[in-house]
Motif scaffolding. Sequence first.
Motif, PDB file in Angstrom:
ATOM      1  N   ASP A  13       8.273 -52.647 -11.302  1.00  0.00           N
ATOM      2  CA  ASP A  13       8.320 -53.033  -9.890  1.00  0.00           C
ATOM      3  C   ASP A  13       8.610 -51.739  -9.138  1.00  0.00           C
ATOM      4  OD1 ASP A  13       8.549 -54.194  -7.430  1.00  0.00           O
ATOM      5  OD2 ASP A  13      10.434 -55.225  -7.841  1.00  0.00           O
ATOM      6  N   ARG A  14       7.560 -51.121  -8.614  1.00  0.00           N
ATOM      7  CA  ARG A  14       7.691 -49.765  -8.076  1.00  0.00           C
ATOM      8  C   ARG A  14       8.455 -49.711  -6.768  1.00  0.00           C
ATOM      9  NH1 ARG A  14       2.857 -45.933  -6.248  1.00  0.00           N
ATOM     10  NH2 ARG A  14       2.095 -47.969  -5.597  1.00  0.00           N
ATOM     11  N   GLY A  15       8.330 -50.751  -5.949  1.00  0.00           N
ATOM     12  CA  GLY A  15       9.009 -50.717  -4.659  1.00  0.00           C
ATOM     13  C   GLY A  15       8.553 -49.531  -3.826  1.00  0.00           C
ATOM     14  N   ASN A  16       9.509 -48.783  -3.316  1.00  0.00           N
ATOM     15  CA  ASN A  16       9.184 -47.630  -2.464  1.00  0.00           C
ATOM     16  C   ASN A  16       9.273 -46.300  -3.204  1.00  0.00           C
ATOM     17  OD1 ASN A  16       8.832 -49.238  -0.103  1.00  0.00           O
ATOM     18  ND2 ASN A  16      11.063 -49.348   0.135  1.00  0.00           N
ATOM     19  N   LEU A  17       9.341 -46.341  -4.519  1.00  0.00           N
ATOM     20  CA  LEU A  17       9.442 -45.106  -5.291  1.00  0.00           C
ATOM     21  C   LEU A  17       8.169 -44.276  -5.192  1.00  0.00           C
ATOM     22  CD1 LEU A  17      11.057 -46.460  -8.600  1.00  0.00           C
ATOM     23  CD2 LEU A  17      12.196 -45.100  -6.832  1.00  0.00           C
ATOM     24  N   SER A  18       8.324 -42.977  -5.173  1.00  0.00           N
ATOM     25  CA  SER A  18       7.157 -42.098  -5.286  1.00  0.00           C
ATOM     26  C   SER A  18       6.606 -42.209  -6.699  1.00  0.00           C
ATOM     27  CB  SER A  18       7.566 -40.645  -5.008  1.00  0.00           C
ATOM     28  OG  SER A  18       8.411 -40.165  -6.047  1.00  0.00           O
ATOM     29  N   ASP A  19       5.388 -41.762  -6.901  1.00  0.00           N
ATOM     30  CA  ASP A  19       4.801 -41.832  -8.239  1.00  0.00           C
ATOM     31  C   ASP A  19       5.669 -41.106  -9.253  1.00  0.00           C
ATOM     32  OD1 ASP A  19       2.745 -43.258  -7.167  1.00  0.00           O
ATOM     33  OD2 ASP A  19       1.178 -41.764  -7.538  1.00  0.00           O
ATOM     34  N   GLN A  20       6.179 -39.928  -8.890  1.00  0.00           N
ATOM     35  CA  GLN A  20       6.971 -39.148  -9.833  1.00  0.00           C
ATOM     36  C   GLN A  20       8.297 -39.827 -10.153  1.00  0.00           C
ATOM     37  OE1 GLN A  20       5.974 -36.411 -11.666  1.00  0.00           O
ATOM     38  NE2 GLN A  20       7.827 -37.105 -12.716  1.00  0.00           N
ATOM     39  N   ASP A  21       8.952 -40.355  -9.142  1.00  0.00           N
ATOM     40  CA  ASP A  21      10.216 -41.064  -9.384  1.00  0.00           C
ATOM     41  C   ASP A  21       9.972 -42.324 -10.220  1.00  0.00           C
ATOM     42  OD1 ASP A  21      11.639 -39.172  -8.007  1.00  0.00           O
ATOM     43  OD2 ASP A  21      11.769 -40.337  -6.149  1.00  0.00           O
ATOM     44  N   PHE A  22       8.868 -42.979  -9.972  1.00  0.00           N
ATOM     45  CA  PHE A  22       8.482 -44.172 -10.727  1.00  0.00           C
ATOM     46  C   PHE A  22       8.282 -43.825 -12.199  1.00  0.00           C
ATOM     47  CE2 PHE A  22       4.880 -47.109 -11.947  1.00  0.00           C
ATOM     48  CZ  PHE A  22       5.626 -48.273 -11.978  1.00  0.00           C
ATOM     49  N   LEU A  23       7.549 -42.767 -12.455  1.00  0.00           N
ATOM     50  CA  LEU A  23       7.288 -42.343 -13.838  1.00  0.00           C
ATOM     51  C   LEU A  23       8.573 -41.890 -14.526  1.00  0.00           C
ATOM     52  CD1 LEU A  23       4.004 -40.335 -13.202  1.00  0.00           C
ATOM     53  CD2 LEU A  23       4.185 -42.574 -14.288  1.00  0.00           C
ATOM     54  N   THR A  24       9.422 -41.206 -13.788  1.00  0.00           N
ATOM     55  CA  THR A  24      10.702 -40.761 -14.348  1.00  0.00           C
ATOM     56  C   THR A  24      11.571 -41.955 -14.724  1.00  0.00           C
ATOM     57  OG1 THR A  24      10.669 -38.697 -13.088  1.00  0.00           O
ATOM     58  CG2 THR A  24      12.813 -39.460 -13.876  1.00  0.00           C
ATOM     59  N   LYS A  25      11.592 -42.970 -13.867  1.00  0.00           N
ATOM     60  CA  LYS A  25      12.399 -44.161 -14.146  1.00  0.00           C
ATOM     61  C   LYS A  25      11.898 -44.868 -15.404  1.00  0.00           C
ATOM     62  CE  LYS A  25      14.769 -46.015 -11.120  1.00  0.00           C
ATOM     63  NZ  LYS A  25      15.472 -46.676  -9.997  1.00  0.00           N
ATOM     64  N   ILE A  26      10.594 -44.961 -15.555  1.00  0.00           N
ATOM     65  CA  ILE A  26      10.017 -45.580 -16.756  1.00  0.00           C
ATOM     66  C   ILE A  26      10.386 -44.773 -17.997  1.00  0.00           C
ATOM     67  CG2 ILE A  26       7.853 -46.082 -17.969  1.00  0.00           C
ATOM     68  CD1 ILE A  26       6.656 -46.766 -15.213  1.00  0.00           C
ATOM     69  N   GLU A  27      10.263 -43.468 -17.914  1.00  0.00           N
ATOM     70  CA  GLU A  27      10.589 -42.633 -19.070  1.00  0.00           C
ATOM     71  C   GLU A  27      12.064 -42.743 -19.432  1.00  0.00           C
ATOM     72  OE1 GLU A  27       9.591 -38.274 -20.890  1.00  0.00           O
ATOM     73  OE2 GLU A  27       9.644 -38.462 -18.709  1.00  0.00           O
ATOM     74  N   GLN A  28      12.929 -42.748 -18.447  1.00  0.00           N
ATOM     75  CA  GLN A  28      14.361 -42.891 -18.725  1.00  0.00           C
ATOM     76  C   GLN A  28      14.662 -44.238 -19.375  1.00  0.00           C
ATOM     77  OE1 GLN A  28      17.086 -40.658 -18.278  1.00  0.00           O
ATOM     78  NE2 GLN A  28      15.288 -39.336 -18.310  1.00  0.00           N
ATOM     79  N   ALA A  29      13.983 -45.276 -18.920  1.00  0.00           N
ATOM     80  CA  ALA A  29      14.174 -46.601 -19.508  1.00  0.00           C
ATOM     81  C   ALA A  29      13.736 -46.621 -20.969  1.00  0.00           C
ATOM     82  CB  ALA A  29      13.396 -47.642 -18.708  1.00  0.00           C
ATOM     83  N   ILE A  30      12.639 -45.943 -21.257  1.00  0.00           N
ATOM     84  CA  ILE A  30      12.165 -45.852 -22.651  1.00  0.00           C
ATOM     85  C   ILE A  30      13.182 -45.102 -23.500  1.00  0.00           C
ATOM     86  CG2 ILE A  30      10.396 -44.864 -24.156  1.00  0.00           C
ATOM     87  CD1 ILE A  30       8.381 -45.353 -21.845  1.00  0.00           C
ATOM     88  N   LEU A  31      13.716 -44.030 -22.965  1.00  0.00           N
ATOM     89  CA  LEU A  31      14.737 -43.264 -23.694  1.00  0.00           C
ATOM     90  C   LEU A  31      15.987 -44.105 -23.942  1.00  0.00           C
ATOM     91  CD1 LEU A  31      14.360 -39.811 -21.892  1.00  0.00           C
ATOM     92  CD2 LEU A  31      13.757 -40.339 -24.264  1.00  0.00           C
TER      93      LEU A  31
END
Length: 206
Positions: A13-31
């Motif tokens: 659920d991207r909301g207002n995140l920028s693409d980079q912040d969105f990708l970073t959040k996904i990667e952190q969640a995977i970690l």
Amino acid sequence: MNKSELSLYLVTDRGNLSDQDFLTKIEQAILGGVTCVQLREKELSSRAFYELAIQVKAVTDRYHIPFLINDRLDIALAVNASGVHLGQSDLPVAVARHLLGLDKLIGISAKTVAQALAAQAGGADYLGVGAMFPTTTKVITQETTRETLMAIAETVQLPVVAIGGISKANRHQLIGTGIAGIAVVSAIMRASHPKNVAAELSQIPF
């Protein structure tokens, strides 16, 4: 599908995140322990969805976890995603299977035992059942009882993932229901520290 790949299933659920912040959040969640990612974008154009999907797939490929597209078979095929997740109003699972082939994953949202059995008969690989708790996402849904969740898990041979409003505060209510995993949206996507939240959620016993 390996049940362990469904143990902590992130629906974006991207909301207002920028693409980079969105990708970073996904990667952190995977970690932190996320084992599968579903990209859900209801409002993007086809081109924008495609371009974002390519970027998210690069992240999931890096960590060798399944990447699924919500609703859009065309996007799933275009980016060579692991598969697709479909709702009851989307294409029938048998049609999706014909289009995607046998090597792709198909998840189906189910709210009743009848829907679950139909999905299994049509060739689904797993089920998403919910919403289990009140949810703040924009997706319109109604709550599913613990009893219904257990009935579905007991009736079908497919792995079942519970979804909808799941958080650290209520995850314990799903213990003993026979599910393979939990699908989480807001608890991770709106967290300041998604890695930590994912790590805590990944500890839930089923």
